[in-house]
Design a protein around this motif. Structure first.
Motif, PDB file in Angstrom:
ATOM      1  N   PRO A 185     -28.531 -26.298  20.362  1.00 43.50           N
ATOM      2  CA  PRO A 185     -29.669 -26.935  20.896  1.00 43.50           C
ATOM      3  C   PRO A 185     -30.890 -25.871  20.594  1.00 43.50           C
ATOM      4  O   PRO A 185     -30.693 -24.837  20.831  1.00 43.50           O
ATOM      5  N   GLY A 186     -32.054 -26.500  20.328  1.00 42.16           N
ATOM      6  CA  GLY A 186     -33.054 -25.711  20.166  1.00 42.16           C
ATOM      7  C   GLY A 186     -33.347 -25.080  18.701  1.00 42.16           C
ATOM      8  O   GLY A 186     -34.157 -24.667  18.467  1.00 42.16           O
ATOM      9  N   PHE A 187     -32.056 -25.109  17.954  1.00 40.40           N
ATOM     10  CA  PHE A 187     -31.948 -24.710  16.591  1.00 40.40           C
ATOM     11  C   PHE A 187     -32.265 -23.211  16.850  1.00 40.40           C
ATOM     12  O   PHE A 187     -31.783 -22.270  17.577  1.00 40.40           O
ATOM     13  N   LEU A 188     -33.202 -22.472  15.944  1.00 41.97           N
ATOM     14  CA  LEU A 188     -33.302 -21.072  15.984  1.00 41.97           C
ATOM     15  C   LEU A 188     -34.537 -20.717  16.868  1.00 41.97           C
ATOM     16  O   LEU A 188     -34.520 -20.138  17.796  1.00 41.97           O
ATOM     17  N   ILE A 326     -24.919 -18.406  14.120  1.00 44.85           N
ATOM     18  CA  ILE A 326     -25.923 -19.498  14.173  1.00 44.85           C
ATOM     19  C   ILE A 326     -26.774 -19.310  12.721  1.00 44.85           C
ATOM     20  O   ILE A 326     -26.836 -20.326  12.048  1.00 44.85           O
ATOM     21  N   ALA A 327     -27.059 -18.038  12.613  1.00 47.39           N
ATOM     22  CA  ALA A 327     -27.903 -17.699  11.510  1.00 47.39           C
ATOM     23  C   ALA A 327     -27.582 -16.189  11.325  1.00 47.39           C
ATOM     24  O   ALA A 327     -27.310 -15.270  12.100  1.00 47.39           O
ATOM     25  N   ASP A 333     -34.706 -12.706  11.764  1.00 48.79           N
ATOM     26  CA  ASP A 333     -36.067 -12.157  11.756  1.00 48.79           C
ATOM     27  C   ASP A 333     -36.923 -12.909  10.947  1.00 48.79           C
ATOM     28  O   ASP A 333     -38.149 -12.987  11.203  1.00 48.79           O
ATOM     29  N   MET A 334     -36.365 -13.244   9.638  1.00 48.47           N
ATOM     30  CA  MET A 334     -37.411 -13.971   8.706  1.00 48.47           C
ATOM     31  C   MET A 334     -37.906 -15.102   9.481  1.00 48.47           C
ATOM     32  O   MET A 334     -39.099 -15.553   9.433  1.00 48.47           O
ATOM     33  N   ALA A 335     -37.151 -16.022  10.009  1.00 42.34           N
ATOM     34  CA  ALA A 335     -37.496 -17.369  10.677  1.00 42.34           C
ATOM     35  C   ALA A 335     -38.446 -17.049  11.728  1.00 42.34           C
ATOM     36  O   ALA A 335     -39.546 -17.811  11.841  1.00 42.34           O
ATOM     37  N   PRO A 351     -37.516 -10.294  16.042  1.00 43.43           N
ATOM     38  CA  PRO A 351     -36.956  -9.507  17.135  1.00 43.43           C
ATOM     39  C   PRO A 351     -35.862  -8.516  17.051  1.00 43.43           C
ATOM     40  O   PRO A 351     -35.887  -7.547  17.716  1.00 43.43           O
ATOM     41  N   LEU A 352     -34.911  -8.787  16.001  1.00 45.11           N
ATOM     42  CA  LEU A 352     -33.983  -7.799  15.865  1.00 45.11           C
ATOM     43  C   LEU A 352     -34.342  -6.428  15.279  1.00 45.11           C
ATOM     44  O   LEU A 352     -34.177  -5.404  15.630  1.00 45.11           O
TER      45      LEU A 352
END
Ligand SMILES: NC(=O)c1ccc[n+]([C@@H]2O[C@H](COP(=O)([O-])OP(=O)(O)OC[C@H]3O[C@@H](n4cnc5c(N)ncnc54)[C@H](O)[C@@H]3O)[C@@H](O)[C@H]2O)c1
Length: 409
Positions: A185-188, A326-327, A333-335, A351-352
């Motif tokens: 839910p919400g994807f990334l 999930i990714a 980070d790129m997204a 964020p990471l």
């Protein structure tokens, strides 16, 4: 698979933007709606995007005509008979999307890929209910699609690998940055924005700072716009709906703050209605202050505002996303960089990577403190992956290794 022709079903704001992006890449595209007025509006909208390129000298009037000639607007499915890649952008309802895919299955080639631009609905469910799970996939564009580079590619549980590969390639051919995200839910990006925006609203609601103070602090931190400006831009009705959905899927951790529901009930939907957290034009934010005073008069704990209160939960959610596979860490980070434009100390950073700058031990200690605060609680509970990283001494830049490797140490 080589894609010779694409299709878009639903010519609303997103459908029109997506058709523009496809035609801009040089591919013919057929656009279908059930409402002729929406088709006309979509055509005008696309022409305007191209016209502004002409006005800026980036394109000639002849090229504008060539691009427009690639787009066919229609009320029926006849021209979908040779469409290889079809994206639906009809309203956010499972039954509607399933029906569109079922109708398409009657006319489109057997090999055609059916993609959904859904912001939240389950791709696995859509594919299963429409009866073509292996050739159904999520392709989530961000608004406005003709500007935003990121697209999330969301395979369902039964999506075939060649469909995933072709979708990534197709997105790249549109000059987008595709990130493959396992269905959740919400994807990334929306999943990571939820705790960040939520904490901004809780801090406001608890009287810790004003919307302007919080927005200014976050812009100074490196966000392209503050959380309340972003909420007003996205629409508070859309955010409240998304928040309720996320809470129903993830539980209380995603419970939206009362102030959001109250403003929606007052018809303050953001910029589009001239009033949200801020007032626009004639309208002011006085009614917001009154609601805040009313909520605070009930004696809720007075909160604290710091940029960390907003950023650490986003980092924590990113750690959960990595933990749940999930990714990948670089993709997370790129997204976020491509999807939100976030930076830190003047550098594009997700964020990471930001956690590596702070120190993972610092982030963990911050979350543990907020978990114990009277205004805090369970939604700050640190991800197991973050704890394990700290226990292993992966503290970030200072130890040469955190979520990322830092080779120059
Ligand atoms: N608006 C955004 O910022 C945004 C961002 C990402 C994803 N999305 C998703 O994109 C989708 C579309 O959103 P939107 O904002 O463009 O919606 P919209 O309401 O502007 O447009 C939907 C269009 O679909 C048409 N439609 C309805 N039923 C149809 C049918 N059976 N066949 C063909 N056309 C039909 C409507 O006439 C309308 O033109 C939703 O799933 C939404 O969640 C929206």
């Amino acid at each position: 698979m080589y894609i010779f022709k694409a299709g878009v079903v639903g010519a609303g704001f997103m459908g029109a933007e997506i058709a523009q992006v496809i035609s801009f890449s040089g591919l013919p595209v057929v656009v279908k709606d059930i409402d002729p007025a929406m088709l006309r509006k979509a055509e005008d909208h696309i022409r305007q995007i191209y016209q502004s390129r002409v006005d800026k000298g980036k394109m000639t009037a002849g090229e504008l005509r060539d691009k427009m000639d690639l787009i066919e607007f229609t009320l029926d499915y006849d021209s979908f008979a040779d469409a290889d890649f079809i994206i639906e952008a009809v309203p956010e309802r499972m039954d509607l999307k399933v029906r569109v895919f079922q109708e398409l299955a009657q006319v489109a080639p057997e090999t055609a890929i059916f993609a959904s631009n859904t912001s939240a609905l389950s791709i696995s469910e859509m594919g299963y209910k429409a009866g073509r799970p292996e050739r159904t996939i999520g392709l989530h564009f961000f608004s406005p699609a003709h500007v935003m580079k990121l697209v999330e590619v969301i395979p369902g549980l039964d999506t075939a690998q060649d469909v995933i590969d072709d979708t990534v390639q197709f997105a790249e051919s549109l000059r987008k940055i595709p990130v493959v995200v396992k269905e959740c839910p919400g994807f990334l990006v929306n999943r990571l924005l939820a705790p960040y925006l939520g904490e901004a609203m809780f801090a406001l609601q608890e009287g810790a700072a004003t919307a302007t103070e919080i927005d200014e602090a976050m812009v100074e931190f490196g966000m392209p716009m503050g959380p309340f400006t972003l909420l007003d831009f996205m629409g508070l009705d859309v955010s409240a709906h998304a928040g309720e959905y996320m809470a129903s899927e993830y539980g209380p951790r995603f419970q939206p703050p009362e102030i959001l529901k109250r403003l929606v009930a007052m018809g303050r939907y953001g910029e589009k209605t001239g009033a949200g957290f801020y007032g626009y034009g004639e309208q002011t934010d006085e009614p917001v202050k009154q609601v805040l005073a009313e909520i605070q008069a009930r004696g809720i704990p007075r909160g604290e505002f710091s940029v960390e209160r907003l950023i650490f939960p986003m980092i924590n959610e990113a750690a959960l996303i990595a933990q749940e596979n999930i990714a990948s860490i670089p993709d997370i980070d790129m997204a976020m960089i491509a999807g939100t434009g976030m930076t830190y100390h003047g550098e594009r950073m997700g964020p990471l990577a930001i956690a590596d700058e702070y120190g993972l031990d610092v982030v963990l200690a911050g979350l543990e403190r907020m978990l114990r605060e009277p205004w805090g609680g369970e939604r700050f509970r640190p991800a197991q992956f973050l704890k394990t990283k700290v226990r292993a001494g992966h503290l970030g830049k200072k130890t040469g290794r955190g979520f990322h490797e830092h080779l120059n140490l």
